[in-house]
Motif scaffolding. Structure first.
Motif, PDB file in Angstrom:
ATOM      1  N   LEU A  11       0.821  -1.179   0.016  1.00 11.30           N
ATOM      2  CA  LEU A  11      -0.188  -0.015   0.031  1.00 11.30           C
ATOM      3  C   LEU A  11       0.883   1.386  -0.032  1.00 11.30           C
ATOM      4  O   LEU A  11       0.601   2.209  -0.831  1.00 11.30           O
ATOM      5  CB  LEU A  11      -0.860  -0.053   1.225  1.00 11.30           C
ATOM      6  CG  LEU A  11      -2.014   1.146   1.160  1.00 11.30           C
ATOM      7  CD1 LEU A  11      -2.901   1.604  -0.196  1.00 11.30           C
ATOM      8  CD2 LEU A  11      -2.789   1.036   2.589  1.00 11.30           C
ATOM      9  N   ALA A  12       1.973   1.303   0.708  1.00  8.90           N
ATOM     10  CA  ALA A  12       2.875   2.406   1.050  1.00  8.90           C
ATOM     11  C   ALA A  12       3.541   2.780  -0.395  1.00  8.90           C
ATOM     12  O   ALA A  12       3.504   3.852  -0.992  1.00  8.90           O
ATOM     13  CB  ALA A  12       3.817   2.180   1.818  1.00  8.90           C
ATOM     14  N   ARG A  13       3.950   1.696  -1.034  1.00  6.02           N
ATOM     15  CA  ARG A  13       4.469   1.584  -2.314  1.00  6.02           C
ATOM     16  C   ARG A  13       3.305   2.027  -3.378  1.00  6.02           C
ATOM     17  O   ARG A  13       3.773   3.346  -4.379  1.00  6.02           O
ATOM     18  CB  ARG A  13       4.972   0.340  -3.246  1.00  6.02           C
ATOM     19  CG  ARG A  13       5.705   0.559  -4.278  1.00  6.02           C
ATOM     20  CD  ARG A  13       5.899  -0.703  -4.898  1.00  6.02           C
ATOM     21  NE  ARG A  13       6.699  -0.689  -6.247  1.00  6.02           N
ATOM     22  CZ  ARG A  13       6.163  -0.895  -7.271  1.00  6.02           C
ATOM     23  NH1 ARG A  13       4.961  -1.092  -7.356  1.00  6.02           N
ATOM     24  NH2 ARG A  13       6.902  -0.931  -8.491  1.00  6.02           N
ATOM     25  N   ALA A  14       2.321   1.814  -3.480  1.00  8.89           N
ATOM     26  CA  ALA A  14       0.910   2.342  -4.355  1.00  8.89           C
ATOM     27  C   ALA A  14       0.891   3.649  -4.012  1.00  8.89           C
ATOM     28  O   ALA A  14       0.729   4.722  -5.074  1.00  8.89           O
ATOM     29  CB  ALA A  14      -0.101   1.335  -4.069  1.00  8.89           C
ATOM     30  N   VAL A  15       0.790   4.202  -2.865  1.00  2.53           N
ATOM     31  CA  VAL A  15       0.672   5.777  -2.571  1.00  2.53           C
ATOM     32  C   VAL A  15       1.673   6.474  -2.920  1.00  2.53           C
ATOM     33  O   VAL A  15       1.298   7.463  -3.709  1.00  2.53           O
ATOM     34  CB  VAL A  15       0.402   5.726  -1.129  1.00  2.53           C
ATOM     35  CG1 VAL A  15       0.397   7.385  -0.776  1.00  2.53           C
ATOM     36  CG2 VAL A  15      -0.945   5.162  -0.561  1.00  2.53           C
ATOM     37  N   VAL A  16       2.978   6.219  -2.868  1.00  2.00           N
ATOM     38  CA  VAL A  16       3.974   6.901  -3.312  1.00  2.00           C
ATOM     39  C   VAL A  16       3.917   7.055  -4.917  1.00  2.00           C
ATOM     40  O   VAL A  16       4.453   7.850  -5.484  1.00  2.00           O
ATOM     41  CB  VAL A  16       5.480   6.431  -3.030  1.00  2.00           C
ATOM     42  CG1 VAL A  16       6.617   6.921  -3.619  1.00  2.00           C
ATOM     43  CG2 VAL A  16       5.791   6.625  -1.226  1.00  2.00           C
ATOM     44  N   MET A  17       3.564   5.889  -5.584  1.00  2.00           N
ATOM     45  CA  MET A  17       3.475   5.871  -7.110  1.00  2.00           C
ATOM     46  C   MET A  17       2.505   6.874  -7.540  1.00  2.00           C
ATOM     47  O   MET A  17       2.732   7.505  -8.521  1.00  2.00           O
ATOM     48  CB  MET A  17       3.261   4.393  -7.451  1.00  2.00           C
ATOM     49  CG  MET A  17       4.356   3.276  -7.298  1.00  2.00           C
ATOM     50  SD  MET A  17       5.802   3.671  -8.267  1.00  2.00           S
ATOM     51  CE  MET A  17       6.278   2.179  -8.829  1.00  2.00           C
ATOM     52  N   LEU A  19       1.465   9.495  -5.920  1.00  2.00           N
ATOM     53  CA  LEU A  19       2.094  10.853  -5.831  1.00  2.00           C
ATOM     54  C   LEU A  19       2.759  11.272  -6.935  1.00  2.00           C
ATOM     55  O   LEU A  19       3.031  12.303  -7.415  1.00  2.00           O
ATOM     56  CB  LEU A  19       2.480  11.054  -4.489  1.00  2.00           C
ATOM     57  CG  LEU A  19       1.686  10.944  -3.061  1.00  2.00           C
ATOM     58  CD1 LEU A  19       2.551  10.864  -1.928  1.00  2.00           C
ATOM     59  CD2 LEU A  19       0.667  12.170  -3.266  1.00  2.00           C
ATOM     60  N   LEU A  20       3.801  10.237  -7.409  1.00  2.00           N
ATOM     61  CA  LEU A  20       4.739  10.308  -8.339  1.00  2.00           C
ATOM     62  C   LEU A  20       4.047  10.821  -9.551  1.00  2.00           C
ATOM     63  O   LEU A  20       4.557  11.493 -10.413  1.00  2.00           O
ATOM     64  CB  LEU A  20       5.640   9.528  -8.572  1.00  2.00           C
ATOM     65  CG  LEU A  20       6.615   9.283  -7.267  1.00  2.00           C
ATOM     66  CD1 LEU A  20       7.552   7.810  -7.749  1.00  2.00           C
ATOM     67  CD2 LEU A  20       7.653  10.297  -7.634  1.00  2.00           C
ATOM     68  N   ARG A  21       2.851  10.217  -9.980  1.00  5.65           N
ATOM     69  CA  ARG A  21       2.058  10.788 -11.149  1.00  5.65           C
ATOM     70  C   ARG A  21       1.907  12.126 -11.306  1.00  5.65           C
ATOM     71  O   ARG A  21       1.577  12.548 -12.323  1.00  5.65           O
ATOM     72  CB  ARG A  21       1.107   9.742 -11.219  1.00  5.65           C
ATOM     73  CG  ARG A  21       1.298   8.295 -11.535  1.00  5.65           C
ATOM     74  CD  ARG A  21      -0.202   7.368 -11.677  1.00  5.65           C
ATOM     75  NE  ARG A  21       0.358   5.883 -11.965  1.00  5.65           N
ATOM     76  CZ  ARG A  21       0.820   5.234 -11.160  1.00  5.65           C
ATOM     77  NH1 ARG A  21       0.236   5.321  -9.661  1.00  5.65           N
ATOM     78  NH2 ARG A  21       0.982   3.935 -11.379  1.00  5.65           N
ATOM     79  N   ARG A  22       2.088  12.877 -10.335  1.00  8.59           N
ATOM     80  CA  ARG A  22       1.704  14.489 -10.512  1.00  8.59           C
ATOM     81  C   ARG A  22       2.864  15.174 -10.828  1.00  8.59           C
ATOM     82  O   ARG A  22       2.850  16.270 -11.041  1.00  8.59           O
ATOM     83  CB  ARG A  22       1.178  14.657  -8.980  1.00  8.59           C
ATOM     84  CG  ARG A  22      -0.081  14.210  -8.548  1.00  8.59           C
ATOM     85  CD  ARG A  22      -0.191  14.860  -7.061  1.00  8.59           C
ATOM     86  NE  ARG A  22      -1.472  14.112  -6.350  1.00  8.59           N
ATOM     87  CZ  ARG A  22      -1.840  14.531  -5.228  1.00  8.59           C
ATOM     88  NH1 ARG A  22      -1.185  15.477  -4.534  1.00  8.59           N
ATOM     89  NH2 ARG A  22      -2.657  13.700  -4.919  1.00  8.59           N
ATOM     90  N   LEU A  23       4.033  14.627 -11.327  1.00  7.00           N
ATOM     91  CA  LEU A  23       5.108  15.215 -11.304  1.00  7.00           C
ATOM     92  C   LEU A  23       5.110  15.808 -12.820  1.00  7.00           C
ATOM     93  O   LEU A  23       4.601  15.409 -13.772  1.00  7.00           O
ATOM     94  CB  LEU A  23       6.581  14.146 -11.299  1.00  7.00           C
ATOM     95  CG  LEU A  23       7.037  13.879 -10.118  1.00  7.00           C
ATOM     96  CD1 LEU A  23       7.966  12.792 -10.217  1.00  7.00           C
ATOM     97  CD2 LEU A  23       7.354  14.891  -9.288  1.00  7.00           C
ATOM     98  N   THR A  24       5.787  17.142 -12.697  1.00  2.95           N
ATOM     99  CA  THR A  24       5.668  18.112 -13.891  1.00  2.95           C
ATOM    100  C   THR A  24       6.986  18.634 -14.033  1.00  2.95           C
ATOM    101  O   THR A  24       7.549  18.770 -12.908  1.00  2.95           O
ATOM    102  CB  THR A  24       4.668  19.050 -14.152  1.00  2.95           C
ATOM    103  OG1 THR A  24       4.697  19.945 -13.096  1.00  2.95           O
ATOM    104  CG2 THR A  24       3.239  18.407 -14.020  1.00  2.95           C
ATOM    105  N   GLY A  25       7.582  19.169 -15.172  1.00  2.92           N
ATOM    106  CA  GLY A  25       8.782  19.752 -15.379  1.00  2.92           C
ATOM    107  C   GLY A  25      10.007  18.912 -15.303  1.00  2.92           C
ATOM    108  O   GLY A  25      11.203  19.327 -15.113  1.00  2.92           O
ATOM    109  N   GLY A  26       9.945  17.669 -15.569  1.00  2.00           N
ATOM    110  CA  GLY A  26      10.954  16.754 -15.873  1.00  2.00           C
ATOM    111  C   GLY A  26      10.438  15.410 -15.578  1.00  2.00           C
ATOM    112  O   GLY A  26       9.127  15.192 -15.467  1.00  2.00           O
TER     113      GLY A  26
END
Length: 82
Positions: A11-17, A19-26
């Motif tokens: 679950l922790a890995r899924a949550v971090v993943m 959150l990473l889907r929101r990245l912009t600028g690189g």
């Protein structure tokens, strides 16, 4: 059962993943014991090159640590070699 196979660890890995889907600028390439994934886009503010990094996770406990401790947990995980 260890943190890589436990329900809270997954679950922790899924949550971090998520959150990473929101990245912009690189882009961030994440490689961990479960495989690899790419997040972000190639856009960047004017006059700034886009960030392009690869992060290798050696120990899946890092995901829980990030969620509990934020950037301090990430830094401590790096120092611990996770």
């Amino acid at each position: 059962m260890n943190s890589t196979t436990s329900a809270p660890g997954r679950l922790a890995r899924a949550v971090v993943m998520q959150l990473l889907r929101r990245l912009t600028g690189g882009t961030v390439r994440l490689v961990d014991p479960f495989g690899g994934a790419r997040f972000g886009d190639d856009t960047a503010p004017p006059a700034s090159p886009p960030v392009d990094v690869t992060v290798r996770v050696r120990d899946a406990r890092v995901y829980s640590r990030i969620l509990h401790e934020g950037s301090v947990g990430l830094g401590e995980s790096y120092a611990d070699g996770w």
